[in-house]
Scaffold this motif. Structure first.
Motif, PDB file in Angstrom:
ATOM      1  N   GLY A   1      36.416  35.967  57.547  1.00 34.24           N
ATOM      2  CA  GLY A   1      35.440  36.047  56.463  1.00 34.24           C
ATOM      3  C   GLY A   1      36.006  36.629  55.181  1.00 34.24           C
ATOM      4  O   GLY A   1      35.257  37.016  54.287  1.00 34.24           O
ATOM      5  N   GLY A   2      37.324  36.680  55.093  1.00 31.45           N
ATOM      6  CA  GLY A   2      37.966  37.257  53.922  1.00 31.45           C
ATOM      7  C   GLY A   2      38.500  36.204  52.972  1.00 31.45           C
ATOM      8  O   GLY A   2      38.226  35.012  53.120  1.00 31.45           O
ATOM      9  N   GLU A   3      39.270  36.676  51.994  1.00 33.12           N
ATOM     10  CA  GLU A   3      39.822  35.772  50.983  1.00 33.12           C
ATOM     11  C   GLU A   3      41.106  36.363  50.438  1.00 33.12           C
ATOM     12  O   GLU A   3      41.304  37.574  50.453  1.00 33.12           O
ATOM     13  N   ILE A   4      42.001  35.479  49.957  1.00 32.27           N
ATOM     14  CA  ILE A   4      43.186  35.936  49.253  1.00 32.27           C
ATOM     15  C   ILE A   4      43.256  35.252  47.893  1.00 32.27           C
ATOM     16  O   ILE A   4      42.660  34.201  47.678  1.00 32.27           O
ATOM     17  N   CYS A   5      43.988  35.882  46.999  1.00 35.40           N
ATOM     18  CA  CYS A   5      44.209  35.329  45.667  1.00 35.40           C
ATOM     19  C   CYS A   5      45.684  35.515  45.333  1.00 35.40           C
ATOM     20  O   CYS A   5      46.239  36.589  45.552  1.00 35.40           O
ATOM     21  N   LEU A   6      46.303  34.461  44.823  1.00 35.77           N
ATOM     22  CA  LEU A   6      47.691  34.538  44.376  1.00 35.77           C
ATOM     23  C   LEU A   6      47.693  34.948  42.912  1.00 35.77           C
ATOM     24  O   LEU A   6      46.976  34.368  42.097  1.00 35.77           O
TER      25      LEU A   6
ATOM     26  N   ALA B   1      45.171  33.413  40.039  1.00 34.21           N
ATOM     27  CA  ALA B   1      44.785  34.143  38.829  1.00 34.21           C
ATOM     28  C   ALA B   1      46.030  34.498  38.018  1.00 34.21           C
ATOM     29  O   ALA B   1      47.118  34.643  38.569  1.00 34.21           O
ATOM     30  N   GLN B   2      45.825  34.664  36.715  1.00 29.70           N
ATOM     31  CA  GLN B   2      46.937  35.040  35.836  1.00 29.70           C
ATOM     32  C   GLN B   2      46.968  36.539  35.531  1.00 29.70           C
ATOM     33  O   GLN B   2      47.976  37.046  35.061  1.00 29.70           O
ATOM     34  N   THR B   3      45.835  37.230  35.773  1.00 32.43           N
ATOM     35  CA  THR B   3      45.800  38.678  35.547  1.00 32.43           C
ATOM     36  C   THR B   3      45.166  39.356  36.759  1.00 32.43           C
ATOM     37  O   THR B   3      44.403  38.735  37.505  1.00 32.43           O
ATOM     38  N   ARG B   4      45.460  40.630  36.936  1.00 34.02           N
ATOM     39  CA  ARG B   4      44.877  41.395  38.035  1.00 34.02           C
ATOM     40  C   ARG B   4      43.354  41.434  37.912  1.00 34.02           C
ATOM     41  O   ARG B   4      42.638  41.304  38.895  1.00 34.02           O
ATOM     42  N   GLU B   5      42.866  41.593  36.680  1.00 30.05           N
ATOM     43  CA  GLU B   5      41.412  41.652  36.456  1.00 30.05           C
ATOM     44  C   GLU B   5      40.740  40.351  36.886  1.00 30.05           C
ATOM     45  O   GLU B   5      39.700  40.362  37.540  1.00 30.05           O
ATOM     46  N   GLU B   6      41.349  39.218  36.523  1.00 33.24           N
ATOM     47  CA  GLU B   6      40.810  37.912  36.919  1.00 33.24           C
ATOM     48  C   GLU B   6      40.836  37.778  38.439  1.00 33.24           C
ATOM     49  O   GLU B   6      39.878  37.280  39.046  1.00 33.24           O
TER      50      GLU B   6
END
Length: 115
Positions: free
Chosen positions: A73-78, A101-106
């Motif tokens: 039930g999780g997710e990852i972001c590159l 994403a291009q920034t940590r905030e995004e």
């Protein structure tokens, strides 16, 4: 390849550096992910901004990590792929599977929308 990790604001951040070609560090990386998921971690940010090169075995490592998180039930972001890695993700159509994403905030915004 070298990697480091930390947990901040409930998000596991893994920073990869060098070449992700599925050698022993890929196994170590998956063991780290398994341990974090067992501890209840559900969101993961993988900083690939310092990744020089990735081959099919390296892509397999990323897909394995993605599968492990999504199965719980999780997710990852590159985060911040280089131009070469970005092209590879587009060619393999993995850009449609991974959050990128291009920034940590995004990245944090994308991950918290999926939690």
């Amino acid at each position: 390849m070298k990697f480091s990790h930390n947990i901040k604001e409930g998000i596991l951040t893994i920073t990869l550096e060098g070449d992700l070609i599925g050698e022993n560090s890929g196994i170590d990386l998956i063991e780290l992910v398994n341990a974090q998921i067992l501890d209840g971690q559900r969101l993961c940010l993988i900083d690939i901004s310092k990744l020089r090169y990735i081959n099919s075995s390296g892509i397999g490592v990323l897909i394995t990590i993605l599968t492990k998180f999504r199965n719980k039930g999780g997710e990852i972001c590159l985060l911040e792929p280089s131009e070469n890695v970005k092209k590879l993700l587009i060619i393999t159509k993995l850009n449609a599977i991974f959050l990128i994403a291009q920034t940590r905030e995004e990245a944090i915004k994308l991950l918290t929308q999926h939690s």
